[in-house]
Write an enzyme that holds these catalytic residues in place. Structure first.
Site, PDB file in Angstrom:
ATOM      1  N   ASP A 171       0.813  -1.193  -0.097  1.00 30.84           N
ATOM      2  CA  ASP A 171       0.038   0.060  -0.042  1.00 30.84           C
ATOM      3  C   ASP A 171       0.787   1.350   0.128  1.00 30.84           C
ATOM      4  O   ASP A 171       1.242   1.730   1.050  1.00 30.84           O
ATOM      5  CB  ASP A 171      -1.033  -0.026   1.329  1.00 30.84           C
ATOM      6  CG  ASP A 171      -1.966   1.094   1.130  1.00 30.84           C
ATOM      7  OD1 ASP A 171      -2.012   1.775   0.365  1.00 30.84           O
ATOM      8  OD2 ASP A 171      -2.025   1.564   2.440  1.00 30.84           O
ATOM      9  N   GLU A 206      -2.321  10.387  -0.690  1.00 30.11           N
ATOM     10  CA  GLU A 206      -3.550   9.602  -0.546  1.00 30.11           C
ATOM     11  C   GLU A 206      -3.909   9.571   0.835  1.00 30.11           C
ATOM     12  O   GLU A 206      -5.122   9.677   1.497  1.00 30.11           O
ATOM     13  CB  GLU A 206      -3.768   8.319  -1.196  1.00 30.11           C
ATOM     14  CG  GLU A 206      -4.915   7.534  -1.452  1.00 30.11           C
ATOM     15  CD  GLU A 206      -5.102   6.745  -0.034  1.00 30.11           C
ATOM     16  OE1 GLU A 206      -6.380   6.178  -0.129  1.00 30.11           O
ATOM     17  OE2 GLU A 206      -4.018   6.441   0.582  1.00 30.11           O
TER      18      GLU A 206
END
Length: 870
Positions: A171, A206
């Protein structure tokens, strides 16, 4: 009523065992099988470029381990951008070389976007405002170089940053590498030229709540050409990438072209329902560009999601290859002349398409088709049941009463399954105090809650009385097919599950009728062999990904979440889907078989409770999440450890007590000789608990404790010196008494701090965060993210001032020390004065590892906070 008992229950189950064991094994094998990871850049047989997992992982490893923890605002974040931007420039040069040498229509444009902005980010039922300064994105557009070729584009997105503090290999460094590798393969494929443009966006923020994707969507000049989005994410490190959001029929059609589809409308419905409290950049593209798309993520083994062990070594071989080849196929299709991108210029509408992937196949059909075939199956089921009724009328004194009992038997079995599984959940969590005993294994929930679920399905049968087997079977068929029609007419595509179950049960009853006509007094075992095929396949295909997601998710649902009851309900519902024919099957035999089955399952349930009560929920690869902030309050001069966790696992308060004894203020000895020991107690967590504002609104799920820390009397805070002062001031401050307003610029200076948050109460009439502040006096939280070295941000405010009021604002403020995060800044320990936070965290982290035997992942953040009246 007499029974044909020539085949007893054990022999009957043995005859059905090939179905009962083979199908779950087959579905698990399909669920867990990944493609072989490729290492070479070129296929040795075709001499064509191919996507290389080895190259993707080398990019991910450099970002996540050589550079490290890339939290927005940190030096590592800046280094990650600098390194990767050079990789993109090198790829652009290769694109230019290929275009010039081959004469192909190929153009690669590159941007390093920088900008400021703000946006509202509602999350977990809370209202939060985000502002960012000097953040950046890396953008590539691959086109045929013509205006027509740039008019419509597909955007593929991933994020370069990682969160607090994780190295972020899966991630989202894997997705970052996949996109760069897709660019290489497309550019180097002979003859490939895009009919429609491909935009690759590597956004840089993000994890600070989607600031980078907001920056691109609202400010980049090519953003209006985007017609569809493919968002690549990860919430785990293993398994196939899962399609969990698809927002138009056109994009579902596009997904049908991938080589290894993995996703159903069920995942789409579950995620869209809000049950899973998570979000991705996809939200920004939908909200600000009004585009459709696909949200795709690696989700298995999400125990490591946002954890220290999100490392390349823990990424399952083949998982990257699976996602990469699917993404590459999507880009090839959507950039081709057969793409439906031009049809999406008017935005998009919610899809009315049912889609299911199974065993490498991708089936899709419209809601209209679904309504027709589901309705046809329902009426065909009624007809078939009516045809079978004469066989019951010959042996039943009251056929209508027998039919009612059949429905009652089927319904009570379903409800009993859910109820008894939840009773066991209450016993485990509330009575025995062994909450989340199943946590370390996704599928162990089936072991704990499976037996009581079956027991709950059988117990009501003891009290219903004699019911014909065929009537219970028929009732299940009519309920499945009837509910499928109702749910589909309500616009819920997941009705396809009930349709598939009903189709198989219908087939079983039809086979029974063909074999024995309407005169047989016992249903054939072939009825169950056929009737169980789709339920077992559908149930297990749903069970594996659902448990993959929800079991690890229990570790971050909050301390008050009824996680055992949630898992008990999930297991019992999945069991009802997989084994809907248990109630009629038990009716094949004498009551004594039912009694013995209930007794045996009661014993098994008691044994599983005892076994699981002795288990530790955590181990070194399935860790408890613990959050620790070391906060210096520059207003009061106090220093505290704030400790919390996000799950309700056992013995956390005892751990906090031990931390207080080891690291907190020493016992106070009074003049009379009494010794006073500080005993930490849980404190209230609400929107006014500003100690946890860096994690707001996720902080609402935490159980907080607060421990005072000893500080040397000679200590001088660097955050109060002129060079490093953390300050909130009012600029251009004016009060208009006649209008009853105060206008000001609220300016925040935070040298050496990142992710600053301010919270205050006011009735805001106007500000520059958005055009619609709440029209009331209320609490406001504003959270900042900026690029490394950017130390100032501000808000323009107009607030309402009541008559006689000074209009002052009481502002809570807090920020994270850029050099105070462990283990992200571990290297600083050997570079001069590391500061109070790192010195404490080095000792505390080592102590926690010994104390918990490596069974916890501890987030350690140094913070500076205060309160100012403005």
């Amino acid at each position: 009523m007499t029974r044909n008992t020539r085949r007893g229950p054990i022999f009957s189950i043995l005859l059905l065992s090939p179905i009962l064991f083979y199908i779950p094994w087959l579905t698990y094998r399909h669920h867990s099988t990944l493609p072989d990871p490729l290492t070479q850049l070129v296929d040795p047989e075709t001499n064509l470029p191919q996507l290389s997992e080895a190259r993707v992982l080398s990019i991910a490893k450099y970002l996540s381990e050589d550079i490290g923890f890339r939290t927005p605002g940190t030096l590592e974040h800046a280094r990650g951008e600098q390194w990767f931007f050079q990789q993109v420039l090198d790829a652009q040069k290769e694109c230019q070389r290929v275009a010039e040498s081959s004469g192909r229509k190929l153009e690669c444009e590159v941007w390093l976007q920088r900008g400021n902005g703000s946006h509202r980010f509602d999350m977990m039922g809370a209202r939060l405002y985000k502002t960012y300064v000097n953040l950046s994105n890396i953008i590539v557009r691959i086109s045929n170089g013509t205006p027509e070729g740039k008019e419509h584009a597909v955007l593929v997105n991933s994020h370069l940053d990682s969160t607090l503090p994780t190295p972020g290999a899966a991630d989202d460094a894997v997705s970052v590498g996949i996109m760069l590798e897709c660019m290489r393969v497309l550019v180097e494929t002979p003859g490939w030229s895009p009919e429609h443009a491909v935009i690759l966006l590597w956004n840089n923020a993000e994890e600070s709540l989607q600031d980078g994707s907001h920056l691109f969507s609202t400010q980049h000049p090519i953003a209006p050409t985007v017609r569809a989005v493919i968002n690549l994410e990860a919430a785990g490190t293993k398994g196939k990438d899962l399609l969990f959001q698809a927002t138009s029929e056109q994009m579902i059609q596009a997904y049908s072209h991938v080589p290894r589809p993995h996703g159903t409308i069920v995942a789409n419905d579950v995620f869209g329902s809000g049950v899973i409290l998570s979000d991705t950049d996809f939200r920004q593209f939908q909200q600000y560009l009004n585009v459709t798309g696909l949200d795709i993520a690696i989700v298995k083994n999400s125990y490591l999601y946002h954890m220290r062990k999100d490392l390349v070594e823990n990424i399952e071989p083949g998982a990257t290859q699976h996602m990469g080849e699917n993404a590459l196929a999507l880009l090839r299709h959507l950039s081709s002349d057969t793409s439906q991108l031009p049809s999406l210029t008017g935005g998009y509408t919610k899809p009315t398409t049912v889609y299911v992937s199974a065993f490498g196949r991708f089936l899709l059909y419209s809601f209209t088709t679904a309504k027709i075939i589901y309705t046809l199956l329902f009426f065909a089921s009624i007809l078939l049941v009516k045809t079978a009724i004469p066989s019951v009328e010959k042996v039943a004194k009251d056929p209508s009463r027998s039919i009612r009992r059949g429905f009652f038997s089927a319904l009570s079995g379903l409800l009993g399954s859910i109820v008894l599984a939840n009773v066991v959940a209450v016993i485990m969590a509330q009575i025995l105090g062994k909450k989340m005993s199943w946590f370390s294994s996704e599928y162990s929930t089936m072991v704990l809650y499976g037996p009581p679920a079956v027991l709950g399905a059988l117990l009501p049968q003891l009290y219903i009385g004699e019911v014909e087997e065929a009537m219970v079977y028929s009732a299940i068929l009519l309920m499945q097919t009837g509910v499928a029609v109702v749910v589909q007419f309500l616009g819920v595509g997941s009705a396809c599950l009930l349709f598939l179950l009903g189709l198989s049960v219908f087939g079983g009853l039809l086979v029974n009728y063909v074999i024995g006509g309407s005169n047989q007094r016992e249903m054939s075992l072939w009825t169950y062999a056929v009737g169980q095929v789709f339920p077992l396949a559908v149930g297990t295909m749903c069970a594996y990904p659902i448990l993959d997601v929800f079991v690890p998710l229990a570790g971050r649902l909050g301390t008050d979440a009824p996680t055992d009851n949630i898992m008990a309900t999930i297991v019992s519902v999945l069991g009802a889907i997989s084994f809907p024919l248990i109630p009629p099957f038990i009716r094949r035999f004498d009551r004594s078989v039912l009694v013995r089955s209930v007794s045996l399952l009661s014993i098994v349930t008691a044994i599983t409770i005892a076994v699981f009560a002795a288990r530790d929920p955590y181990d070194s690869m399935h860790q408890k999440r613990i959050y620790i902030l070391r906060t210096e309050n520059i207003t009061t001069g106090e220093h505290h450890l704030h400790i919390s966790t996000s799950d309700g696992g056992p013995k956390f308060p005892e751990l906090v007590q031990d931390i207080a004894k080891e690291f907190g203020v020493p016992p106070e000895i009074h003049e009379n000789g009494d010794i006073e020991v500080f005993v930490p107690k849980a404190i209230v967590m609400n929107e006014y608990n500003s100690d946890w504002d860096p994690m707001y609104p996720f902080s609402a799920f935490l159980l907080p404790f607060k421990i005072p820390l000893p500080v040397e009397p000679s200590y001088v805070s660097p955050w109060s010196t002129p060079e490093m002062k953390f300050a909130i001031t009012a600029v251009n401050d004016m009060i208009d008494r006649e209008a009853g307003t105060r206008s000001l610029k609220l300016q925040v200076e935070h040298p050496g701090l990142i992710w600053t948050v301010i919270a205050f109460d006011a009735h805001v009439l106007k500000w520059n965060l958005d055009d619609n502040p709440p029209d009331e006096y209320t609490r406001h939280h504003v959270r900042e993210a900026s690029f490394y070295g950017t130390d100032t941000w501000s808000i323009d405010l107009v607030v309402k001032v009541e008559p006689g009021s000074t209009g002052s604002l009481l502002v809570n403020f807090i920020g994270l020390q850029e050099q105070g995060m462990w283990p992200g800044k571990k290297a600083l320990m050997s570079q001069g004065n590391p500061g109070l936070a790192l010195r404490l965290f080095e000792r505390l982290d080592s102590w926690m590892d010994r104390r918990l035997d490596g069974k916890a992942d501890v987030l350690l953040l140094g913070c500076v906070a205060g309160i100012e009246r403005i």
